[in-house]
Design a protein around this motif. Structure first.
Motif, PDB file in Angstrom:
ATOM      1  N   SER A  96      25.072  11.962 -34.827  1.00 21.96           N
ATOM      2  CA  SER A  96      24.338  13.222 -34.808  1.00 21.96           C
ATOM      3  C   SER A  96      24.763  14.015 -33.580  1.00 21.96           C
ATOM      4  CB  SER A  96      22.838  12.961 -34.742  1.00 21.96           C
ATOM      5  OG  SER A  96      22.485  12.034 -35.728  1.00 21.96           O
ATOM      6  N   TRP A  97      25.213  15.239 -33.803  1.00 25.33           N
ATOM      7  CA  TRP A  97      25.741  16.037 -32.686  1.00 25.33           C
ATOM      8  C   TRP A  97      24.680  16.315 -31.629  1.00 25.33           C
ATOM      9  CZ3 TRP A  97      23.349  20.638 -31.652  1.00 25.33           C
ATOM     10  CH2 TRP A  97      22.563  21.181 -32.669  1.00 25.33           C
ATOM     11  N   GLU A  98      23.401  16.240 -32.033  1.00 24.01           N
ATOM     12  CA  GLU A  98      22.332  16.577 -31.089  1.00 24.01           C
ATOM     13  C   GLU A  98      22.352  15.655 -29.863  1.00 24.01           C
ATOM     14  OE1 GLU A  98      21.852  16.021 -34.329  1.00 24.01           O
ATOM     15  OE2 GLU A  98      20.741  17.689 -35.222  1.00 24.01           O
ATOM     16  N   ILE A  99      22.778  14.404 -30.072  1.00 19.82           N
ATOM     17  CA  ILE A  99      22.731  13.452 -28.960  1.00 19.82           C
ATOM     18  C   ILE A  99      23.788  13.778 -27.891  1.00 19.82           C
ATOM     19  CG2 ILE A  99      22.965  11.007 -28.314  1.00 19.82           C
ATOM     20  CD1 ILE A  99      21.689  10.350 -31.056  1.00 19.82           C
ATOM     21  N   PRO A 100      25.094  13.820 -28.255  1.00 16.12           N
ATOM     22  CA  PRO A 100      26.076  14.201 -27.234  1.00 16.12           C
ATOM     23  C   PRO A 100      25.799  15.597 -26.677  1.00 16.12           C
ATOM     24  CG  PRO A 100      27.136  13.913 -29.384  1.00 16.12           C
ATOM     25  CD  PRO A 100      25.755  13.396 -29.506  1.00 16.12           C
ATOM     26  N   ALA A 101      25.308  16.510 -27.522  1.00 12.88           N
ATOM     27  CA  ALA A 101      25.020  17.865 -27.030  1.00 12.88           C
ATOM     28  C   ALA A 101      23.964  17.805 -25.931  1.00 12.88           C
ATOM     29  CB  ALA A 101      24.548  18.752 -28.177  1.00 12.88           C
ATOM     30  N   GLY A 102      22.925  16.991 -26.152  1.00  8.97           N
ATOM     31  CA  GLY A 102      21.865  16.864 -25.153  1.00  8.97           C
ATOM     32  C   GLY A 102      22.406  16.281 -23.856  1.00  8.97           C
ATOM     33  N   ILE A 103      23.202  15.225 -23.979  1.00 10.88           N
ATOM     34  CA  ILE A 103      23.750  14.577 -22.788  1.00 10.88           C
ATOM     35  C   ILE A 103      24.615  15.551 -22.007  1.00 10.88           C
ATOM     36  CG2 ILE A 103      25.295  12.753 -21.956  1.00 10.88           C
ATOM     37  CD1 ILE A 103      24.437  11.070 -24.347  1.00 10.88           C
TER      38      ILE A 103
ATOM     39  N   LEU B 146      31.057   8.593 -19.379  1.00 14.46           N
ATOM     40  CA  LEU B 146      30.136   9.608 -19.871  1.00 14.46           C
ATOM     41  C   LEU B 146      30.431  10.034 -21.305  1.00 14.46           C
ATOM     42  CD1 LEU B 146      28.128  11.994 -18.062  1.00 14.46           C
ATOM     43  CD2 LEU B 146      29.328  12.967 -20.012  1.00 14.46           C
ATOM     44  N   LEU B 147      31.662  10.444 -21.587  1.00 14.45           N
ATOM     45  CA  LEU B 147      31.968  10.930 -22.934  1.00 14.45           C
ATOM     46  C   LEU B 147      32.000   9.773 -23.930  1.00 14.45           C
ATOM     47  CD1 LEU B 147      34.576  13.702 -22.169  1.00 14.45           C
ATOM     48  CD2 LEU B 147      32.231  13.987 -22.941  1.00 14.45           C
ATOM     49  N   PHE B 148      32.542   8.631 -23.502  1.00 22.47           N
ATOM     50  CA  PHE B 148      32.546   7.455 -24.377  1.00 22.47           C
ATOM     51  C   PHE B 148      31.103   7.100 -24.745  1.00 22.47           C
ATOM     52  CE2 PHE B 148      32.776   2.751 -24.990  1.00 22.47           C
ATOM     53  CZ  PHE B 148      33.599   2.757 -26.103  1.00 22.47           C
TER      54      PHE B 148
ATOM     55  N   GLY C 123      17.613  13.079 -22.080  1.00 22.42           N
ATOM     56  CA  GLY C 123      17.093  12.041 -21.197  1.00 22.42           C
ATOM     57  C   GLY C 123      18.215  11.167 -20.660  1.00 22.42           C
ATOM     58  N   ILE C 124      19.144  10.816 -21.528  1.00 18.80           N
ATOM     59  CA  ILE C 124      20.274  10.004 -21.083  1.00 18.80           C
ATOM     60  C   ILE C 124      21.074  10.760 -20.022  1.00 18.80           C
ATOM     61  CG2 ILE C 124      22.489   9.012 -21.799  1.00 18.80           C
ATOM     62  CD1 ILE C 124      21.197   8.257 -24.435  1.00 18.80           C
ATOM     63  N   GLY C 125      21.346  12.036 -20.311  1.00 19.25           N
ATOM     64  CA  GLY C 125      22.092  12.850 -19.351  1.00 19.25           C
ATOM     65  C   GLY C 125      21.391  12.885 -18.000  1.00 19.25           C
ATOM     66  N   PHE C 126      20.074  13.057 -18.048  1.00 18.03           N
ATOM     67  CA  PHE C 126      19.292  13.131 -16.803  1.00 18.03           C
ATOM     68  C   PHE C 126      19.413  11.840 -16.004  1.00 18.03           C
ATOM     69  CE2 PHE C 126      15.224  12.270 -14.647  1.00 18.03           C
ATOM     70  CZ  PHE C 126      15.183  13.348 -13.777  1.00 18.03           C
ATOM     71  N   PHE C 127      19.216  10.688 -16.686  1.00 16.25           N
ATOM     72  CA  PHE C 127      19.257   9.420 -15.952  1.00 16.25           C
ATOM     73  C   PHE C 127      20.665   9.088 -15.456  1.00 16.25           C
ATOM     74  CE2 PHE C 127      15.132   8.779 -18.042  1.00 16.25           C
ATOM     75  CZ  PHE C 127      14.387   8.554 -16.901  1.00 16.25           C
TER      76      PHE C 127
END
Lengths: 331, 451
Positions: free
Chosen positions: A223-230, A261-263, A288-292
């Protein structure tokens, strides 16, 4: 359903004109082109550029690590499934995906038993203990990696590659994040983008991760939403750090292209089982993942934080599901 | 693409939904044919939503074509009429494709019957006036009740109840010509073959209820039907909304959203947002009832699919057996695998071909073994595809889990009552889970727990 059909085939031939009628519930059509197995195969296809890049850079070390993890994961899956008296489910390819991702995320030079232990933990404790595919709370590959990361902290710090016999100088150096964390040395963006640096085999090339990741998102397997969020949060937090002028020559783009990060964004965080169900939940999960990741990179002793960030947000997934029940039409 | 040439508040489509294979080619080009009168008809007393009809005839009694044989004592119920000349037999109990056992009136055909030509001319042929001059609204409403008309789109809700003056003002009559179920072509054929009857029925219905606007919604995959309806509607103020081809565009809530951009509240009715929705087939029988005084005894049924030798669109009397229809279409092919009352997304499968056809059935689809081949059921990997396609914006995977675990509180929390059972989720599910079936079980458990 198809079993019945096959059994009835001879009868149908004997009486020549009598069709075999079955009943079933609606809908009576299904979209055959997209199955769980196909999703897993999609991930394997998407991993090809990453695998190719890691073999190019780390050569036999990468091949060996991936082979160890792949074989052990498949064997562990088979053994555990037999123990639980379930039907054999290697054909869904999910254990193969876990094996390859684990192999790509462990340092290529880590000794063989590290890969073996990580794989057994990934499948056993990461997945089977929860009830098998679809029931696990945490990403199995990350559970395995976290276990060996703590148990074998020495060999897992991917800085001891000096004796590596490889064609590329980069391998003899510390990983870019380590070099920066410990010595303040910045790596060039081009090297980070193409992956000519040290690190775990899967994480070095940003380009390879992007190619595979975009394929996954187009297929809607990820789902693109996950990498987009990160990526959005990493860009925002890294950008703010740049503006405040804190981190010298380690810019937001270094953050984006370095480490796993990208992996992680495309291949690890997008594991459907351990991420939320709704689009909104997925985006929050990614953010949240990006933040942590950024908090860990800025403030913790570890140079990298993708694994812990993913595991932490995995734990929040049931809550996110509960918080993001979409408003039904007409509600 | 969608909503050409007219200005509508809606965008011509709705969010989410799926694109199953259309497969309309089996029967789309077969003009409507009349099936010869059968030797016997079985008229179930419950063919509609609401109370069963009360039988008015005794065994051995002779009945004529169109005679009243079942009355509606309750308001939400419908009258029944004999579709043939014949003699009433002993009452029987029959099973319907949806699994219900219902009492039924059997009528044995007598010698004298209308010929196929006479039947076609009476029911569909000739001129259909587009003027409502000379009619009285009450007269129209009464004619609809007397003709035993129910919604012929599938739900079979009595039409006289739908058009009864309610508390809420209705400004638009939305005529549903979407026919979004794959395979089915009966509505398409009616729009192509007798568009005047549809226009006539729509004008009369509007007149009866005092509605301002009429809009006919048609999916863009039926260009001939659009053209034909457009021609027939020329000179009237009826608007035609050309909608994007997407399943379930013909679901009334989604049709209202696509055309008028209004959202029917959860658990509410179209009237709550000032709309009345009626199927094109219903419009034809309204015209027939009001203009020619003919009760609802026949309808057009599409017999189609890869499992039928010669797919056709047929004008058939109610109470005829499924077997008669299938035989008239050359029978089943060798690889026929599943017989459905309705289309493949929401139809009921059944095996007893001697069941009678009822008012709500507009199609018989026979699928082949290839069509129904399914991957083996695997574990849910929570991929969220079902969430991506659910046109009601629900979380089908969670609803299925709640139903399986009999966790009714969770099912309510995830709004199980919003599910329209359209089948989009199960159609896309990569794990081939029977999501709709599980949700149905959950709904049944909730109903049972409230009793």
């Amino acid at each position: 359903m198809s079993d019945t059909t096959q059994q009835n085939q001879p009868l149908q031939d004997e009486s020549s004109e009598v069709p075999v009628i079955q009943v079933g519930h609606s809908p009576h059509l299904s979209n055959e082109s997209f199955t769980t197995r196909r999703m897993m195969i999609d991930v394997l296809i998407a991993l090809l550029p990453v695998v190719g890049m890691s073999v190019y850079i780390f050569q036999m070390y990468a091949v060996k690590q991936m082979a160890i993890c792949l074989v052990t994961c498949l064997a562990a899956e088979a053994a555990f499934i037999k123990m639980r008296n379930r039907s054999f489910s290697l054909t869904d390819c999910s254990a193969a995906v876990t094996g390859i991702i684990l192999g790509l995320s462990l340092p290529a030079t880590a000794p063989w038993y590290v890969g073996v232990i990580a794989s057994v933990v990934a499948i056993g404790i990461g997945k089977v203990i929860f009830g098998g595919l679809g029931m696990n709370l945490f990403n199995p590959a990350m559970v395995g990696r976290a276990f060996v990361m703590i148990a074998f902290a020495g060999v897992m710090a991917a800085s001891g590659y000096e004796s590596l016999n490889t064609g590329i100088d980069a391998i003899t150096q510390a990983t870019p994040l380590n070099a920066f964390k410990q010595m303040g040395i910045s790596t060039s963006l081009t090297d980070l983008f193409f992956g000519l640096t040290n690190g775990s085999p899967g994480e070095t090339s940003a380009l390879a991760c992007l190619i595979g990741g975009i394929y996954l998102c187009i297929r809607r397997t990820a789902s693109w939403e996950i990498p987009a969020g990160i990526i959005a949060v990493v860009l925002i937090m890294g950008g703010l750090a740049d503006i405040m002028g804190s981190a010298s020559n380690w810019t937001v783009l270094h953050h984006l292209f370095s480490g796993s990060l990208l992996f992680g964004a495309f291949f690890i965080a997008t594991d459907p089982v351990s991420s939320p169900l709704t689009a909104k939940g997925k985006f929050i999960f990614g953010a949240g993942i990006g933040f942590f990741i950024m908090v860990l990179r800025f403030f913790s002793g570890y140079p990298e934080g993708v694994m812990f960030a993913v595991l932490f947000m995995n734990a929040l997934t049931p809550l996110l599901n509960r918080w993001t029940i979409p408003a039904a039409m007409g509600e | 693409m969608a909503l050409k040439s007219e200005n509508f508040a809606g965008s011509g489509t709705f969010s989410k939904g799926v694109h199953p294979p259309e497969r309309k080619q089996f029967s789309a080009d077969a003009p409507i044919e009349v099936i010869p009168t059968p030797k016997e008809v079985i008229i179930p007393l419950q063919q509609h939503i609401g109370a069963p009809s009360k039988p008015l005839v005794k065994p051995k009694q002779e009945v004529e074509y169109g005679d009243l044989i079942g009355d509606n004592e309750a308001f939400i119920s419908a009258k029944l009429h004999s579709p043939i000349f014949g003699v009433v037999q002993k009452m029987a109990v029959t099973t319907l494709p949806n699994g219900r056992h219902v009492p039924a009136i059997r009528i044995k055909a007598s010698e004298r019957q209308f010929t196929d030509k006479e039947n076609y001319r009476e029911l569909m042929g000739g001129r259909w006036s587009k003027s409502v001059v000379g009619y009285d609204p009450d007269e129209v409403t009464r004619a609809i009740n007397d003709a035993g008309i129910v919604g012929l789109g599938g739900a079979a809700f009595p039409t006289h109840v739908k058009i009864a003056p309610g508390k809420k003002p209705v400004d638009t009559l939305l005529v549903n010509g979407c026919e979004c179920e794959p395979y089915l072509t009966a509505d398409d054929r009616l729009m192509r073959d007798i568009p005047d009857t549809i226009i006539s029925g729509a004008l009369l219905s509007r007149f009866a209820v005092g509605i301002k606007n009429i809009i006919i919604g048609i999916e863009e995959n039926k260009p001939e039907a659009i053209e034909s309806i457009r021609k027939a509607a020329a000179g009237t103020d009826i608007k035609i909304a050309v909608l994007k081809t997407k399943y379930p565009q013909g679901s009334e809530k989604h049709l209202i959203k696509a055309v008028l951009n209004r959202v029917v509240p959860m658990g509410g009715l179209p009237a709550d947002v000032g709309v009345a929705v009626s199927n094109v087939t219903t419009m034809t029988v309204v015209a027939r009832a009001v203009i020619r005084g003919m009760p609802l005894t026949h309808r057009v049924v599409c017999v189609t699919g890869g499992g039928i030798v010669q797919p056709k669109n047929l004008l058939v009397p109610f109470g005829i057996t499924y077997r008669a229809l299938i035989d008239f279409c050359g029978g089943l092919t060798k690889d026929a695998a599943r017989i459905l009352s309705g289309g493949p997304m929401m139809g009921f499968s059944f095996s007893d071909l001697d069941m009678p056809l009822t008012k709500g059935t507009g199609g018989i689809t026979v699928l082949t073994h290839d069509d129904i081949r399914k991957e083996k059921e695997t574990a849910c990997v929570r991929c969220g595809r079902c969430v991506d396609v659910c046109p009601m914006n629900l979380v089908p995977a969670r609803l299925a889990v709640a139903s399986r675990h009999r966790d009714l509180a969770m099912a309510e929390k995830y709004k199980i009552r919003g599910c329209v059972e359209c089948g989009c989720c199960a159609f896309v599910c990569p794990a081939s889970l029977p999501l709709v079936q599980q949700i149905r079980v959950g709904k049944a458990l909730i109903i049972a727990s409230k009793k």
